[in-house]
Design a protein around this motif. Structure first.
Motif, PDB file in Angstrom:
ATOM      1  N   PRO A 197       0.828  -1.212   0.000  1.00 29.67           N
ATOM      2  CA  PRO A 197       0.000   0.000   0.000  1.00 29.67           C
ATOM      3  C   PRO A 197       0.862   1.261   0.000  1.00 29.67           C
ATOM      4  N   GLU A 198       0.423   2.265  -0.764  1.00 32.39           N
ATOM      5  CA  GLU A 198       1.138   3.541  -0.822  1.00 32.39           C
ATOM      6  C   GLU A 198       0.197   4.658  -0.382  1.00 32.39           C
ATOM      7  N   ALA A 199       0.576   5.346   0.697  1.00 30.42           N
ATOM      8  CA  ALA A 199      -0.250   6.447   1.204  1.00 30.42           C
ATOM      9  C   ALA A 199      -0.207   7.617   0.230  1.00 30.42           C
ATOM     10  N   VAL A 200      -1.374   8.113  -0.151  1.00 31.30           N
ATOM     11  CA  VAL A 200      -1.425   9.188  -1.146  1.00 31.30           C
ATOM     12  C   VAL A 200      -2.062  10.465  -0.618  1.00 31.30           C
ATOM     13  N   LYS A 201      -2.872  10.374   0.460  1.00 30.52           N
ATOM     14  CA  LYS A 201      -3.570  11.567   0.917  1.00 30.52           C
ATOM     15  C   LYS A 201      -4.073  11.361   2.344  1.00 30.52           C
ATOM     16  N   ALA A 202      -3.973  12.413   3.154  1.00 28.43           N
ATOM     17  CA  ALA A 202      -4.516  12.394   4.515  1.00 28.43           C
ATOM     18  C   ALA A 202      -5.441  13.591   4.685  1.00 28.43           C
ATOM     19  N   VAL A 203      -6.685  13.326   5.043  1.00 26.87           N
ATOM     20  CA  VAL A 203      -7.699  14.371   5.165  1.00 26.87           C
ATOM     21  C   VAL A 203      -8.354  14.275   6.542  1.00 26.87           C
ATOM     22  N   GLN A 204      -8.474  15.400   7.242  1.00 23.75           N
ATOM     23  CA  GLN A 204      -9.162  15.409   8.528  1.00 23.75           C
ATOM     24  C   GLN A 204     -10.625  15.766   8.329  1.00 23.75           C
ATOM     25  N   LYS A 205     -11.482  14.954   8.917  1.00 18.79           N
ATOM     26  CA  LYS A 205     -12.924  15.190   8.907  1.00 18.79           C
ATOM     27  C   LYS A 205     -13.417  15.077  10.342  1.00 18.79           C
ATOM     28  N   GLY A 206     -13.663  16.221  10.919  1.00 23.30           N
ATOM     29  CA  GLY A 206     -14.087  16.239  12.312  1.00 23.30           C
ATOM     30  C   GLY A 206     -12.985  15.765  13.228  1.00 23.30           C
ATOM     31  N   ASP A 207     -13.268  14.744  14.010  1.00 23.93           N
ATOM     32  CA  ASP A 207     -12.289  14.247  14.972  1.00 23.93           C
ATOM     33  C   ASP A 207     -11.565  12.998  14.483  1.00 23.93           C
ATOM     34  N   VAL A 208     -11.591  12.759  13.159  1.00 24.54           N
ATOM     35  CA  VAL A 208     -10.829  11.638  12.591  1.00 24.54           C
ATOM     36  C   VAL A 208     -10.056  12.103  11.364  1.00 24.54           C
TER      37      VAL A 208
ATOM     38  N   PHE B 280      -5.050   5.165   0.257  1.00 21.93           N
ATOM     39  CA  PHE B 280      -3.918   4.400  -0.259  1.00 21.93           C
ATOM     40  C   PHE B 280      -4.173   3.953  -1.697  1.00 21.93           C
ATOM     41  N   SER B 281      -3.103   3.897  -2.468  1.00 22.39           N
ATOM     42  CA  SER B 281      -3.125   3.205  -3.750  1.00 22.39           C
ATOM     43  C   SER B 281      -2.485   1.836  -3.552  1.00 22.39           C
ATOM     44  N   ASN B 282      -2.471   1.043  -4.611  1.00 16.22           N
ATOM     45  CA  ASN B 282      -1.916  -0.323  -4.549  1.00 16.22           C
ATOM     46  C   ASN B 282      -2.601  -1.168  -3.484  1.00 16.22           C
ATOM     47  N   ALA B 283      -3.882  -0.926  -3.275  1.00 12.91           N
ATOM     48  CA  ALA B 283      -4.611  -1.722  -2.284  1.00 12.91           C
ATOM     49  C   ALA B 283      -6.107  -1.693  -2.601  1.00 12.91           C
ATOM     50  N   LYS B 284      -6.661  -2.851  -2.937  1.00  8.10           N
ATOM     51  CA  LYS B 284      -8.112  -2.963  -3.045  1.00  8.10           C
ATOM     52  C   LYS B 284      -8.728  -3.106  -1.659  1.00  8.10           C
ATOM     53  N   GLN B 285      -7.953  -3.753  -0.795  1.00  9.98           N
ATOM     54  CA  GLN B 285      -8.389  -3.961   0.582  1.00  9.98           C
ATOM     55  C   GLN B 285      -7.156  -3.973   1.469  1.00  9.98           C
ATOM     56  N   LEU B 286      -7.228  -3.275   2.581  1.00 10.28           N
ATOM     57  CA  LEU B 286      -6.120  -3.255   3.536  1.00 10.28           C
ATOM     58  C   LEU B 286      -6.320  -4.324   4.603  1.00 10.28           C
ATOM     59  N   PHE B 287      -5.185  -4.830   5.097  1.00  9.84           N
ATOM     60  CA  PHE B 287      -5.206  -5.843   6.141  1.00  9.84           C
ATOM     61  C   PHE B 287      -4.073  -5.542   7.128  1.00  9.84           C
ATOM     62  N   THR B 288      -4.022  -6.343   8.170  1.00  7.75           N
ATOM     63  CA  THR B 288      -2.836  -6.358   9.027  1.00  7.75           C
ATOM     64  C   THR B 288      -2.124  -7.688   8.817  1.00  7.75           C
ATOM     65  N   ALA B 289      -0.812  -7.645   8.849  1.00 10.89           N
ATOM     66  CA  ALA B 289      -0.017  -8.840   8.536  1.00 10.89           C
ATOM     67  C   ALA B 289      -0.285  -9.977   9.502  1.00 10.89           C
TER      68      ALA B 289
ATOM     69  N   ALA C  79      -5.889   3.481  15.267  1.00  9.35           N
ATOM     70  CA  ALA C  79      -6.208   3.507  13.840  1.00  9.35           C
ATOM     71  C   ALA C  79      -6.918   2.217  13.462  1.00  9.35           C
ATOM     72  N   VAL C  80      -7.872   2.338  12.554  1.00  2.88           N
ATOM     73  CA  VAL C  80      -8.609   1.163  12.090  1.00  2.88           C
ATOM     74  C   VAL C  80      -8.685   1.182  10.571  1.00  2.88           C
ATOM     75  N   ILE C  81      -8.860   0.017   9.985  1.00  3.82           N
ATOM     76  CA  ILE C  81      -8.967  -0.137   8.535  1.00  3.82           C
ATOM     77  C   ILE C  81     -10.426  -0.064   8.112  1.00  3.82           C
ATOM     78  N   ILE C  82     -10.694   0.736   7.115  1.00  2.00           N
ATOM     79  CA  ILE C  82     -12.011   0.780   6.487  1.00  2.00           C
ATOM     80  C   ILE C  82     -11.785   0.598   4.992  1.00  2.00           C
ATOM     81  N   LYS C  83     -11.911  -0.625   4.500  1.00  2.00           N
ATOM     82  CA  LYS C  83     -11.638  -1.019   3.119  1.00  2.00           C
ATOM     83  C   LYS C  83     -10.195  -0.653   2.726  1.00  2.00           C
ATOM     84  N   ASN C  84     -10.027   0.366   1.868  1.00  2.00           N
ATOM     85  CA  ASN C  84      -8.660   0.733   1.468  1.00  2.00           C
ATOM     86  C   ASN C  84      -8.247   2.082   2.049  1.00  2.00           C
ATOM     87  N   GLN C  85      -8.828   2.404   3.200  1.00  2.00           N
ATOM     88  CA  GLN C  85      -8.448   3.602   3.938  1.00  2.00           C
ATOM     89  C   GLN C  85      -8.144   3.238   5.388  1.00  2.00           C
TER      90      GLN C  85
END
Length: 693
Positions: free
Chosen positions: A593-604, A609-618, A640-646
């Protein structure tokens, strides 16, 4: 009376023999004169040339220290007594080596436009005295970076004059001798950065001897050509080497025969049409009764594998390496060329023979070998596993060339000309063992190895340029498929400098090979060393800046205390994926996965990420490794928690966040991966400005 007649006859014969000698005039400045030598009459290059070339020749030295070629220069050669004597000598052969003093700011900036005409005038004057004189003009011997005027003008003017000399030789139809090439990589022979030692003068004498006699030592192949080699498929097949000038060299590839003449510098090459993968093949080379036969040759893909100790880390010491060695001989399609160092850079003082060979650039040696338990045990584990993987996926022979040195900094792998002309890094060449450009550990280890060195300019594989000059340069005429690189531990003290140097190295190597080779490299692993997160981040960003490059992440296989993690098979697999995707065109996932953008929305904060249809933990456990940096510089470990590819990160109450960090600890157990189980790299991502609170 009979006795007198006999003596007279002998005397006349001796006189005739002397008169029949071929006269060689060595015309030049202080390098020709033998300045700084303890006994110039015996040690200068003309004196040593006389010994080499024999009694059929008479060699005279007409060198004058400080002389310029320019007639309006600070000390014009044409006004010297030596010039008058050289012309009066009416030589059969004239060797002219002038131009070094013309780099003086009193000379070149003022009178550069006169240089060609003044040189041609000297040539014409010699021809008027003897219409049959054979004239050789010489490319200048080096001026090294420690010369006081180097950066202020001499460096650039030197290369301008070199170009003029080449053009003058062509315009005047005279021969050109390159006195620069064999000494440019020998700064140890120039105590004042300008004048060679006796050994340096010996190299000059040998070079002039070879050019005058055309005796270059007979038929020789470049060291890359041995039995059991792999030649690059789908590219013209180039076979090259040396022979005596003008000799015919016959090269037979299978049944295809080509004949070529060695040129005036003893170099020859033949080019056969490209071929598809396969084998086995045979090459026969013959010249003047000498025959060389190369057997068991394959056509396939050749990869050049280089770097420092983690690239050099041997198969037998890697995880499960001993069991792998038992299988190493089962695949004869894998061939290994280990350009092995004569001495490790361990914590020991080197002996005098090692020091001498190192100065002479004889630090590496090797030949092609079929992979088996013997040849593979000390070969790079990463390169070995990479080769096996490519064979399995592509079913083509693979040749691997390993040139790696434990502890070596990146500066040692870049050529001298490139460093000299890079104003950001040129100063690393000056007194490198005291230079803050290089890591203190690097300098201290070199000091240990060189404890017994008598020469203050003793060479070492950690020295800038050295590994390029002693190692890489032997392979740059040999077509290859691509490059694997694992290096950086010895540059981690200065990540920003490495950010400059890595693209410089890639550009340098691609220019040396003459093509934009794929360049795949390994990111530093995880270890408790403070600068490593920043260094890993820079390595990550560089793959976007360097065309046709990609990086394999290795931090999840790191060791908190050992700079040499043993899980090399896993890293080789990731390099394989990169090559299969970007060089062999396989439609596979090769990057994490390659981080491409970080956006704040409220308190989160949401990180995309690119190169990821779905994120996981190893490890299939809770996501770890994310930190937030406030506007005051405070680092906060946040859930931090995974929500699909974010990834969604909680923002602590009343904190203003500027930056998101991931895996920003020297030794990290951060665990974010994609659906291909490939890890995310260490990264720093500034929060999108339009969405900050």
């Amino acid at each position: 009376m009979t006795c007198i007649l006999f003596i007279s006859l002998i005397f006349n014969q001796e006189m005739a023999a002397q008169e029949a000698k071929i006269k060689i005039a060595c015309i030049g400045d202080s390098v020709t004169a033998g300045y700084l030598l303890s006994n110039p009459s015996a040690e200068s290059y003309p004196s040593q040339l006389q010994i080499l070339i024999g009694q059929k020749y008479e060699v005279k030295n007409f060198g004058h220290s400080g002389a310029t070629l320019l007639k309006k220069g600070s000390k014009p050669y044409f006004k010297t007594e030596e010039c008058a004597q050289a012309i009066a000598y009416r030589p059969d052969i004239a060797i002219i080596h002038l131009g070094l003093n013309d780099t003086d700011p009193r000379n070149w900036p003022n009178y550069s436009e006169d240089f060609d005409a003044d040189y041609s005038s000297l040539i014409d004057t010699l021809k008027k005295q003897n219409a049959n004189v054979k004239i050789y003009i010489c490319k200048m011997t080096p001026i090294f970076n420690e010369h006081p005027r180097f950066k202020s003008g001499t460096r650039d003017w030197f290369w301008q004059i070199q170009k003029h000399i080449t053009e003058i030789a062509k315009a005047n139809n005279v021969n050109l001798i390159d006195l620069h090439e064999k000494l440019y990589n020998r700064p140890d022979l120039f105590p004042d950065a300008l004048h060679p030692t006796k050994e340096g003068a010996s190299i000059l004498a040998q070079t002039v001897y070879e050019n005058v006699t055309q005796d270059f030592g007979g038929l020789q192949l470049a060291p890359i050509f041995t039995d059991d080699m792999v030649l690059q498929r789908n590219q013209p097949i180039v076979i090259y080497g040396n022979a005596n000038g003008g000799n015919e060299v016959e090269v037979t590839f299978n049944t295809n025969k080509k004949v070529v003449k060695a040129n005036q510098y003893g170099k020859w090459q033949v080019i056969f049409p490209s071929m598809k993968a396969g084998g086995t093949h045979q090459i026969n080379i013959s010249c003047n009764g000498k025959n060389i036969e190369l057997k068991n040759i394959l056509i396939g893909d050749v990869w050049f594998c280089s770097g420092q100790s983690n690239m050099a880390f041997p198969l037998q010491k890697s995880e499960n390496g001993i069991s792998e060695l038992k299988k190493a001989s089962k695949n004869t399609m894998l061939r290994l060329f280990h350009f092995e160092a004569i001495q490790e850079t361990d914590d020991v003082a080197w002996d005098s023979l090692t020091l001498e060979k190192t100065n002479q650039l004889k630090f590496f040696s090797g030949k092609w070998r079929i992979s088996d338990s013997i040849s593979a045990k000390d070969f790079s584990a990463i390169a070995y596993y990479f080769g096996q993987n490519i064979i399995r996926e592509e079913n083509v022979p693979i040749g691997l060339i390993e040139v790696a040195v434990g502890g070596s900094p990146i500066e040692s792998w870049i050529d001298r000309y490139t460093l000299e002309h890079d104003d950001k890094i040129v100063d690393v060449l000056t007194n490198w063992r005291k230079s803050d450009f290089l890591m203190p550990w690097v300098r201290s280890r070199a000091d240990v190895n060189l404890k017994n060195a008598a020469n203050t300019k003793q060479r070492h594989p950690y020295a800038p340029c050295y590994n390029f000059e002693a190692g890489v340069t032997h392979f740059t005429y040999f077509p290859i498929k691509g490059i694997l690189w694992y290096q950086g531990e010895s540059n981690a003290h200065n990540p920003e400098l490495y950010e400059h140097l890595m693209p410089v190295l890639v550009k340098n190597w691609r220019e040396a090979w003459g093509t934009s080779l794929p360049f795949y490299y390994v990111q530093l692993s995880a270890i408790d060393r403070p600068s490593w997160p920043s260094f890993r981040n820079i390595q990550n960003t560089l793959q976007k800046e360097i065309p046709n490059s990609a990086m394999a992440v290795s931090m999840d296989y790191g060791d908190s205390i050992n700079v040499h993690p043993i899980k090399k098979k896993q890293i080789a697999y990731r390099l394989t994926l990169l090559a299969l995707r970007y060089t062999y065109g396989k439609a596979i996932t090769a990057n994490g996965p390659e981080a491409v953008k970080a956006v704040q929305k409220g308190d989160v904060i949401l990180v995309s990420f690119s190169n990821a249809k779905q994120l996981f933990t190893a490890d299939k456990k809770e996501l770890i490794g994310f930190e937030l940096v406030t506007d005051k510089g405070t680092r906060i470990e946040s859930k931090a928690v995974i929500i699909k590819n974010q990834v969604q990160i909680d923002v602590p109450k009343n904190e203003r966040i500027k930056t998101v960090l991931y895996a920003w600890k020297p030794y990290t157990i951060a665990n974010l991966t994609n659906e291909a189980n490939l890890p995310c790299s260490t990264f720093r991502l500034v929060l999108d400005s339009e969405n900050k609170n």
